[in-house]
Scaffold this motif. Structure first.
Motif, PDB file in Angstrom:
ATOM      1  N   ARG A 123      -7.077  -6.046  -4.992  1.00 46.47           N
ATOM      2  CA  ARG A 123      -6.999  -5.090  -3.887  1.00 46.47           C
ATOM      3  C   ARG A 123      -5.628  -4.442  -3.861  1.00 46.47           C
ATOM      4  NH1 ARG A 123      -6.022  -5.345   2.114  1.00 46.47           N
ATOM      5  NH2 ARG A 123      -7.293  -3.665   2.950  1.00 46.47           N
ATOM      6  N   CYS A 124      -5.624  -3.151  -3.619  1.00 45.68           N
ATOM      7  CA  CYS A 124      -4.386  -2.402  -3.432  1.00 45.68           C
ATOM      8  C   CYS A 124      -4.500  -1.626  -2.130  1.00 45.68           C
ATOM      9  CB  CYS A 124      -4.163  -1.438  -4.593  1.00 45.68           C
ATOM     10  SG  CYS A 124      -2.677  -0.404  -4.381  1.00 45.68           S
ATOM     11  N   LEU A 125      -3.565  -1.859  -1.243  1.00 44.79           N
ATOM     12  CA  LEU A 125      -3.467  -1.115   0.003  1.00 44.79           C
ATOM     13  C   LEU A 125      -2.172  -0.322  -0.063  1.00 44.79           C
ATOM     14  CD1 LEU A 125      -4.304  -2.015   3.541  1.00 44.79           C
ATOM     15  CD2 LEU A 125      -1.953  -1.359   3.091  1.00 44.79           C
ATOM     16  N   ILE A 126      -2.244   0.970   0.209  1.00 45.61           N
ATOM     17  CA  ILE A 126      -1.052   1.822   0.190  1.00 45.61           C
ATOM     18  C   ILE A 126      -0.927   2.508   1.539  1.00 45.61           C
ATOM     19  CG2 ILE A 126       0.197   3.686  -0.952  1.00 45.61           C
ATOM     20  CD1 ILE A 126      -1.540   3.277  -3.401  1.00 45.61           C
ATOM     21  N   GLU A 127       0.269   2.439   2.088  1.00 45.76           N
ATOM     22  CA  GLU A 127       0.565   3.103   3.359  1.00 45.76           C
ATOM     23  C   GLU A 127       1.694   4.090   3.135  1.00 45.76           C
ATOM     24  OE1 GLU A 127       2.958   1.522   6.964  1.00 45.76           O
ATOM     25  OE2 GLU A 127       0.855   0.956   7.284  1.00 45.76           O
ATOM     26  N   ALA A 128       1.456   5.346   3.510  1.00 48.30           N
ATOM     27  CA  ALA A 128       2.471   6.394   3.379  1.00 48.30           C
ATOM     28  C   ALA A 128       2.998   6.754   4.759  1.00 48.30           C
ATOM     29  CB  ALA A 128       1.882   7.634   2.714  1.00 48.30           C
ATOM     30  N   ARG A 129       4.305   6.837   4.854  1.00 47.48           N
ATOM     31  CA  ARG A 129       4.954   7.285   6.092  1.00 47.48           C
ATOM     32  C   ARG A 129       5.260   8.763   5.943  1.00 47.48           C
ATOM     33  NH1 ARG A 129       5.446   3.200  10.067  1.00 47.48           N
ATOM     34  NH2 ARG A 129       5.037   1.286   8.932  1.00 47.48           N
ATOM     35  N   VAL A 130       4.507   9.565   6.650  1.00 47.35           N
ATOM     36  CA  VAL A 130       4.676  11.009   6.625  1.00 47.35           C
ATOM     37  C   VAL A 130       5.573  11.395   7.792  1.00 47.35           C
ATOM     38  CG1 VAL A 130       3.481  13.237   6.678  1.00 47.35           C
ATOM     39  CG2 VAL A 130       2.380  11.265   5.601  1.00 47.35           C
ATOM     40  N   ALA A 131       6.572  12.222   7.513  1.00 44.37           N
ATOM     41  CA  ALA A 131       7.536  12.612   8.543  1.00 44.37           C
ATOM     42  C   ALA A 131       6.820  13.167   9.776  1.00 44.37           C
ATOM     43  CB  ALA A 131       8.501  13.641   7.984  1.00 44.37           C
ATOM     44  N   HIS A 132       7.176  12.662  10.935  1.00 47.56           N
ATOM     45  CA  HIS A 132       6.688  13.121  12.243  1.00 47.56           C
ATOM     46  C   HIS A 132       5.182  12.920  12.426  1.00 47.56           C
ATOM     47  CE1 HIS A 132      10.664  14.799  12.472  1.00 47.56           C
ATOM     48  NE2 HIS A 132      10.424  15.561  11.423  1.00 47.56           N
ATOM     49  N   GLN A 133       4.583  11.992  11.682  1.00 44.46           N
ATOM     50  CA  GLN A 133       3.149  11.725  11.781  1.00 44.46           C
ATOM     51  C   GLN A 133       2.914  10.217  11.811  1.00 44.46           C
ATOM     52  OE1 GLN A 133       0.651  14.211  11.932  1.00 44.46           O
ATOM     53  NE2 GLN A 133       2.505  15.408  12.259  1.00 44.46           N
ATOM     54  N   GLN A 134       1.707   9.846  12.173  1.00 44.52           N
ATOM     55  CA  GLN A 134       1.301   8.446  12.085  1.00 44.52           C
ATOM     56  C   GLN A 134       1.195   8.066  10.611  1.00 44.52           C
ATOM     57  OE1 GLN A 134       0.718   6.187  14.563  1.00 44.52           O
ATOM     58  NE2 GLN A 134       1.523   7.716  15.963  1.00 44.52           N
ATOM     59  N   PRO A 135       1.438   6.814  10.264  1.00 45.14           N
ATOM     60  CA  PRO A 135       1.270   6.393   8.870  1.00 45.14           C
ATOM     61  C   PRO A 135      -0.177   6.591   8.413  1.00 45.14           C
ATOM     62  CG  PRO A 135       2.378   4.702  10.145  1.00 45.14           C
ATOM     63  CD  PRO A 135       1.898   5.736  11.124  1.00 45.14           C
ATOM     64  N   ILE A 136      -0.344   6.842   7.134  1.00 44.51           N
ATOM     65  CA  ILE A 136      -1.666   6.997   6.531  1.00 44.51           C
ATOM     66  C   ILE A 136      -1.862   5.818   5.590  1.00 44.51           C
ATOM     67  CG2 ILE A 136      -3.102   8.421   5.028  1.00 44.51           C
ATOM     68  CD1 ILE A 136      -1.444  10.847   6.026  1.00 44.51           C
ATOM     69  N   ALA A 137      -2.929   5.045   5.804  1.00 45.11           N
ATOM     70  CA  ALA A 137      -3.188   3.870   4.985  1.00 45.11           C
ATOM     71  C   ALA A 137      -4.564   3.969   4.339  1.00 45.11           C
ATOM     72  CB  ALA A 137      -3.094   2.599   5.825  1.00 45.11           C
ATOM     73  N   VAL A 138      -4.622   3.586   3.066  1.00 47.23           N
ATOM     74  CA  VAL A 138      -5.876   3.543   2.326  1.00 47.23           C
ATOM     75  C   VAL A 138      -5.875   2.268   1.481  1.00 47.23           C
ATOM     76  CG1 VAL A 138      -6.094   6.064   2.204  1.00 47.23           C
ATOM     77  CG2 VAL A 138      -4.963   4.839   0.356  1.00 47.23           C
ATOM     78  N   SER A 139      -7.047   1.854   1.038  1.00 49.40           N
ATOM     79  CA  SER A 139      -7.118   0.701   0.141  1.00 49.40           C
ATOM     80  C   SER A 139      -8.242   0.907  -0.853  1.00 49.40           C
ATOM     81  CB  SER A 139      -7.332  -0.593   0.925  1.00 49.40           C
ATOM     82  OG  SER A 139      -8.600  -0.588   1.533  1.00 49.40           O
ATOM     83  N   ASP A 140      -8.160   0.161  -1.942  1.00 48.71           N
ATOM     84  CA  ASP A 140      -9.214   0.184  -2.941  1.00 48.71           C
ATOM     85  C   ASP A 140      -9.278  -1.180  -3.604  1.00 48.71           C
ATOM     86  OD1 ASP A 140     -11.300   1.671  -4.186  1.00 48.71           O
ATOM     87  OD2 ASP A 140     -10.104   1.825  -6.008  1.00 48.71           O
ATOM     88  N   ASN A 141     -10.464  -1.578  -4.008  1.00 49.36           N
ATOM     89  CA  ASN A 141     -10.689  -2.827  -4.721  1.00 49.36           C
ATOM     90  C   ASN A 141     -11.171  -2.497  -6.120  1.00 49.36           C
ATOM     91  OD1 ASN A 141     -10.133  -4.330  -2.409  1.00 49.36           O
ATOM     92  ND2 ASN A 141     -12.254  -4.219  -1.733  1.00 49.36           N
ATOM     93  N   GLY A 142     -10.858  -3.373  -7.072  1.00 48.17           N
ATOM     94  CA  GLY A 142     -11.319  -3.146  -8.421  1.00 48.17           C
ATOM     95  C   GLY A 142     -11.257  -4.398  -9.255  1.00 48.17           C
ATOM     96  N   PRO A 143     -11.868  -4.336 -10.439  1.00 44.89           N
ATOM     97  CA  PRO A 143     -11.866  -5.495 -11.319  1.00 44.89           C
ATOM     98  C   PRO A 143     -10.485  -5.798 -11.899  1.00 44.89           C
ATOM     99  CG  PRO A 143     -13.010  -3.650 -12.333  1.00 44.89           C
ATOM    100  CD  PRO A 143     -12.678  -3.250 -10.946  1.00 44.89           C
ATOM    101  N   SER A 144      -9.586  -4.804 -11.902  1.00 44.40           N
ATOM    102  CA  SER A 144      -8.212  -5.039 -12.346  1.00 44.40           C
ATOM    103  C   SER A 144      -7.255  -4.440 -11.325  1.00 44.40           C
ATOM    104  CB  SER A 144      -7.959  -4.408 -13.727  1.00 44.40           C
ATOM    105  OG  SER A 144      -7.850  -3.006 -13.614  1.00 44.40           O
ATOM    106  N   LEU A 145      -6.025  -4.924 -11.317  1.00 48.69           N
ATOM    107  CA  LEU A 145      -5.023  -4.351 -10.411  1.00 48.69           C
ATOM    108  C   LEU A 145      -4.781  -2.882 -10.728  1.00 48.69           C
ATOM    109  CD1 LEU A 145      -2.295  -7.104  -9.914  1.00 48.69           C
ATOM    110  CD2 LEU A 145      -3.695  -6.009  -8.156  1.00 48.69           C
TER     111      LEU A 145
END
Length: 145
Positions: free
Chosen positions: A89-111
């Protein structure tokens, strides 16, 4: 905790492992954007993996680099301790200036597949969020076309 890249860091990747197992990666020439890689105990962080994460994230977000201040990547693998092939699993959170953070994730057979999938999702999510923000500004008359 560090808030910005120290001036003493070289132009190559610099990684510091803290006692919590968190790796922080900085690039001096791109000090505006921090890429922070976190992994649980099931994932062995090594230089090639960290370089892959950084390159994948930066490639996905290069069009938005001025609007994004920090990106946090969280890597994990389920069921590794049981000896079976785990779901990565990889979860990525981006901090965008003057906005709420944006978070997404994905699962896969390999990292690598989970990282690529999450980076692609993040690129689409940031593009969509910034597009909506621009539309709102245009409608309110705060910017020109």
């Amino acid at each position: 905790m560090m808030n910005s890249a120290p001036d003493s860091f070289s132009k190559s990747n610099s990684a510091v492992k803290h006692s919590t197992g968190v790796w922080r990666i900085y690039r001096k020439e791109d000090a505006m954007l921090q890429v922070i890689v976190n992994a649980d105990n099931s994932v062995e962080l090594h230089e090639p993996l960290m370089q892959h994460v950084e390159k994948t994230v930066r490639d996905a977000l290069h069009h938005f680099a001025e609007q994004i201040t920090r990106v946090e990547v969280h890597l994990s693998e389920a069921n590794r301790e049981k000896g079976a092939d785990g779901e990565n699993r990889c979860l990525i959170e981006a901090r965008v200036a003057h906005q709420q953070p944006i978070a997404v994730s994905d699962n896969g057979p390999s990292l690598h597949q989970a990282i690529a999938g999450a980076a692609d999702k993040l690129k689409r999510s940031v593009d969509s969020a910034l597009g909506r923000l621009h539309e709102m500004k245009v409608r309110s008359g705060r910017t020109e076309h």
